[in-house]
Design a protein around this motif. Structure first.
Motif, PDB file in Angstrom:
ATOM      1  N   THR A 129       0.812  -1.226   0.000  1.00  0.00           N
ATOM      2  CA  THR A 129       0.000   0.000   0.000  1.00  0.00           C
ATOM      3  C   THR A 129       0.847   1.278   0.000  1.00  0.00           C
ATOM      4  OG1 THR A 129      -0.154  -0.059   2.398  1.00  0.00           O
ATOM      5  CG2 THR A 129      -1.948  -1.077   1.159  1.00  0.00           C
ATOM      6  N   VAL A 130       1.744   1.389   0.926  1.00  0.00           N
ATOM      7  CA  VAL A 130       2.442   2.654   1.099  1.00  0.00           C
ATOM      8  C   VAL A 130       3.579   2.822   0.092  1.00  0.00           C
ATOM      9  CG1 VAL A 130       3.774   4.042   2.727  1.00  0.00           C
ATOM     10  CG2 VAL A 130       1.800   2.751   3.519  1.00  0.00           C
ATOM     11  N   PHE A 131       4.394   1.794  -0.104  1.00  0.00           N
ATOM     12  CA  PHE A 131       5.529   1.921  -1.010  1.00  0.00           C
ATOM     13  C   PHE A 131       5.099   2.242  -2.452  1.00  0.00           C
ATOM     14  CE2 PHE A 131       8.370  -0.835   1.914  1.00  0.00           C
ATOM     15  CZ  PHE A 131       8.675   0.267   2.686  1.00  0.00           C
ATOM     16  N   PRO A 132       4.029   1.624  -2.989  1.00  0.00           N
ATOM     17  CA  PRO A 132       3.589   2.024  -4.332  1.00  0.00           C
ATOM     18  C   PRO A 132       3.193   3.506  -4.396  1.00  0.00           C
ATOM     19  CG  PRO A 132       2.611  -0.085  -3.792  1.00  0.00           C
ATOM     20  CD  PRO A 132       3.292   0.420  -2.565  1.00  0.00           C
ATOM     21  N   GLN A 133       2.556   4.004  -3.332  1.00  0.00           N
ATOM     22  CA  GLN A 133       2.197   5.425  -3.303  1.00  0.00           C
ATOM     23  C   GLN A 133       3.454   6.300  -3.309  1.00  0.00           C
ATOM     24  OE1 GLN A 133      -0.704   6.942  -3.585  1.00  0.00           O
ATOM     25  NE2 GLN A 133      -1.756   4.987  -3.800  1.00  0.00           N
ATOM     26  N   PHE A 134       4.451   5.887  -2.507  1.00  0.00           N
ATOM     27  CA  PHE A 134       5.719   6.611  -2.503  1.00  0.00           C
ATOM     28  C   PHE A 134       6.352   6.604  -3.890  1.00  0.00           C
ATOM     29  CE2 PHE A 134       6.482   5.854   2.289  1.00  0.00           C
ATOM     30  CZ  PHE A 134       5.911   7.067   2.603  1.00  0.00           C
ATOM     31  N   GLU A 135       6.332   5.413  -4.521  1.00  0.00           N
ATOM     32  CA  GLU A 135       6.903   5.294  -5.857  1.00  0.00           C
ATOM     33  C   GLU A 135       6.155   6.170  -6.854  1.00  0.00           C
ATOM     34  OE1 GLU A 135       9.592   3.717  -7.152  1.00  0.00           O
ATOM     35  OE2 GLU A 135      10.162   3.265  -5.085  1.00  0.00           O
ATOM     36  N   LYS A 136       4.824   6.187  -6.718  1.00  0.00           N
ATOM     37  CA  LYS A 136       3.995   6.986  -7.616  1.00  0.00           C
ATOM     38  C   LYS A 136       4.303   8.472  -7.433  1.00  0.00           C
ATOM     39  CE  LYS A 136      -0.844   7.835  -8.705  1.00  0.00           C
ATOM     40  NZ  LYS A 136      -2.209   7.590  -8.314  1.00  0.00           N
ATOM     41  N   VAL A 137       4.341   8.933  -6.203  1.00  0.00           N
ATOM     42  CA  VAL A 137       4.640  10.339  -5.913  1.00  0.00           C
ATOM     43  C   VAL A 137       6.052  10.679  -6.384  1.00  0.00           C
ATOM     44  CG1 VAL A 137       5.023  11.985  -4.030  1.00  0.00           C
ATOM     45  CG2 VAL A 137       2.997  10.532  -4.009  1.00  0.00           C
ATOM     46  N   TYR A 138       6.992   9.760  -6.146  1.00  0.00           N
ATOM     47  CA  TYR A 138       8.370   9.968  -6.580  1.00  0.00           C
ATOM     48  C   TYR A 138       8.441  10.101  -8.105  1.00  0.00           C
ATOM     49  CZ  TYR A 138      13.249   8.963  -7.606  1.00  0.00           C
ATOM     50  OH  TYR A 138      14.525   9.011  -8.101  1.00  0.00           O
ATOM     51  N   ALA A 139       7.732   9.196  -8.816  1.00  0.00           N
ATOM     52  CA  ALA A 139       7.745   9.235 -10.281  1.00  0.00           C
ATOM     53  C   ALA A 139       7.110  10.536 -10.789  1.00  0.00           C
ATOM     54  CB  ALA A 139       7.025   8.019 -10.848  1.00  0.00           C
ATOM     55  N   GLU A 140       5.993  10.950 -10.148  1.00  0.00           N
ATOM     56  CA  GLU A 140       5.339  12.194 -10.554  1.00  0.00           C
ATOM     57  C   GLU A 140       6.267  13.386 -10.345  1.00  0.00           C
ATOM     58  OE1 GLU A 140       1.691  12.483  -8.393  1.00  0.00           O
ATOM     59  OE2 GLU A 140       0.714  10.923  -9.573  1.00  0.00           O
ATOM     60  N   ARG A 141       6.903  13.430  -9.205  1.00  0.00           N
ATOM     61  CA  ARG A 141       7.826  14.529  -8.925  1.00  0.00           C
ATOM     62  C   ARG A 141       9.001  14.520  -9.894  1.00  0.00           C
ATOM     63  NH1 ARG A 141       8.316  16.939  -3.086  1.00  0.00           N
ATOM     64  NH2 ARG A 141       6.104  17.226  -2.806  1.00  0.00           N
ATOM     65  N   LYS A 142       9.501  13.319 -10.163  1.00  0.00           N
ATOM     66  CA  LYS A 142      10.622  13.203 -11.088  1.00  0.00           C
ATOM     67  C   LYS A 142      10.209  13.713 -12.470  1.00  0.00           C
ATOM     68  CE  LYS A 142      13.812   9.819 -13.012  1.00  0.00           C
ATOM     69  NZ  LYS A 142      14.140   8.407 -13.119  1.00  0.00           N
ATOM     70  N   ASP A 143       9.012  13.281 -12.944  1.00  0.00           N
ATOM     71  CA  ASP A 143       8.512  13.747 -14.235  1.00  0.00           C
ATOM     72  C   ASP A 143       8.292  15.254 -14.217  1.00  0.00           C
ATOM     73  OD1 ASP A 143       8.566  11.202 -15.273  1.00  0.00           O
ATOM     74  OD2 ASP A 143       6.427  10.812 -14.943  1.00  0.00           O
ATOM     75  N   LYS A 144       7.751  15.719 -13.111  1.00  0.00           N
ATOM     76  CA  LYS A 144       7.478  17.153 -12.994  1.00  0.00           C
ATOM     77  C   LYS A 144       8.781  17.944 -13.034  1.00  0.00           C
ATOM     78  CE  LYS A 144       4.120  19.745 -10.400  1.00  0.00           C
ATOM     79  NZ  LYS A 144       3.416  19.882  -9.140  1.00  0.00           N
ATOM     80  N   ILE A 145       9.778  17.477 -12.326  1.00  0.00           N
ATOM     81  CA  ILE A 145      11.064  18.177 -12.303  1.00  0.00           C
ATOM     82  C   ILE A 145      11.733  18.106 -13.660  1.00  0.00           C
ATOM     83  CG2 ILE A 145      13.397  18.088 -11.349  1.00  0.00           C
ATOM     84  CD1 ILE A 145      12.091  17.293  -8.658  1.00  0.00           C
ATOM     85  N   GLU A 146      11.744  16.894 -14.264  1.00  0.00           N
ATOM     86  CA  GLU A 146      12.354  16.762 -15.586  1.00  0.00           C
ATOM     87  C   GLU A 146      11.594  17.570 -16.622  1.00  0.00           C
ATOM     88  OE1 GLU A 146      12.595  12.595 -16.363  1.00  0.00           O
ATOM     89  OE2 GLU A 146      14.327  12.303 -15.046  1.00  0.00           O
ATOM     90  N   GLY A 147      10.256  17.553 -16.539  1.00  0.00           N
ATOM     91  CA  GLY A 147       9.437  18.354 -17.465  1.00  0.00           C
ATOM     92  C   GLY A 147       9.689  19.841 -17.241  1.00  0.00           C
ATOM     93  N   GLY A 148       9.809  20.212 -15.974  1.00  0.00           N
ATOM     94  CA  GLY A 148      10.104  21.614 -15.672  1.00  0.00           C
ATOM     95  C   GLY A 148      11.453  22.033 -16.221  1.00  0.00           C
ATOM     96  N   LEU A 149      12.430  21.129 -16.102  1.00  0.00           N
ATOM     97  CA  LEU A 149      13.750  21.433 -16.651  1.00  0.00           C
ATOM     98  C   LEU A 149      13.695  21.563 -18.169  1.00  0.00           C
ATOM     99  CD1 LEU A 149      16.061  19.150 -14.479  1.00  0.00           C
ATOM    100  CD2 LEU A 149      15.891  21.637 -14.420  1.00  0.00           C
ATOM    101  N   GLN A 150      12.927  20.653 -18.811  1.00  0.00           N
ATOM    102  CA  GLN A 150      12.796  20.718 -20.266  1.00  0.00           C
ATOM    103  C   GLN A 150      12.075  22.002 -20.677  1.00  0.00           C
ATOM    104  OE1 GLN A 150      10.834  17.089 -21.374  1.00  0.00           O
ATOM    105  NE2 GLN A 150      12.740  15.879 -21.372  1.00  0.00           N
ATOM    106  N   ARG A 151      11.005  22.320 -19.931  1.00  0.00           N
ATOM    107  CA  ARG A 151      10.282  23.553 -20.245  1.00  0.00           C
ATOM    108  C   ARG A 151      11.174  24.777 -20.016  1.00  0.00           C
ATOM    109  NH1 ARG A 151       6.217  20.691 -17.703  1.00  0.00           N
ATOM    110  NH2 ARG A 151       6.513  21.816 -15.741  1.00  0.00           N
TER     111      ARG A 151
END
Length: 185
Positions: free
Chosen positions: A37-59
């Motif tokens: 339950t908890v680790f998948p949520q952490f992974e999901k939030v981590y992936a979203e943040r990573k995408d957001k940061i990488e997308g922000g860097l690209q933008r």
């Protein structure tokens, strides 16, 4: 032995085997629960943040590239506008010089026209003054002749011939009298 057993049981440093088994099972259950339950949520939030940061860097990189392109475009426009402004200034200077030359030519023409008009007026006034002086000299010469001769010069023909001869004599004498006076100065 009971004391030993009791002493062994009471040793706080060594846990009881039942507690170890229950603790291990509880830990494994908790780990399984967290794993599902908890680790998948952490992974999901981590992936979203990573995408957001990488997308922000690209933008940010794209925005930087666009900003650089706009800056280059504005610099080109600015250089073009500076060249245009320099051309306009040069044209304005040339036009100003042309206008200045035209105004100077007009002023010279106007001065020449005024000078010519003044000379004409001066000649007309001189001519008028000469006519007036001739008339006055003629009248004075008639009076003088009447006094000298003692006769009346009432006859117009006689008077006119006397005046004309006197004026002719004066005209003949005037250049001779002015020449030595001019040479003496």
């Amino acid at each position: 032995m009971t004391t030993l057993l009791a002493a062994e049981e009471l040793n706080p440093l060594v846990p009881h085997p039942v507690e170890m088994i229950v603790g291990t099972i509880a830990f494994l259950l908790l780990l399984l629960l967290l794993w599902r339950t908890v680790f998948p949520q952490f992974e999901k939030v981590y992936a979203e943040r990573k995408d957001k940061i990488e997308g922000g860097l690209q933008r940010a990189e794209q925005a930087q590239e666009q900003a650089n392109a706009l800056k280059a475009q504005y610099e080109e426009q600015l250089a073009g506008l500076r060249a245009e402004a320099a051309r306009i200034r040069d044209d304005a200077r040339a036009e100003g010089q042309q206008i200045k030359a035209e105004l100077r030519a007009q002023a010279e023409e106007e001065a020449a026209r005024i000078r010519a008009r003044g000379e004409e007026q001066l000649a007309a006034q001189r001519e008028q003054a000469v006519r007036q002086l001739r008339a006055e000299i003629g009248g004075l010469s008639v009076q003088l002749a009447e006094r000298i001769i003692g006769d009346s010069l009432a006859d117009d023909a006689r008077r006119s011939s006397t005046v004309d001869s006197f004026l002719a004599e004066l005209d003949g004498m005037a250049p001779r009298e002015t020449a030595p006076a001019g040479g003496a100065s």
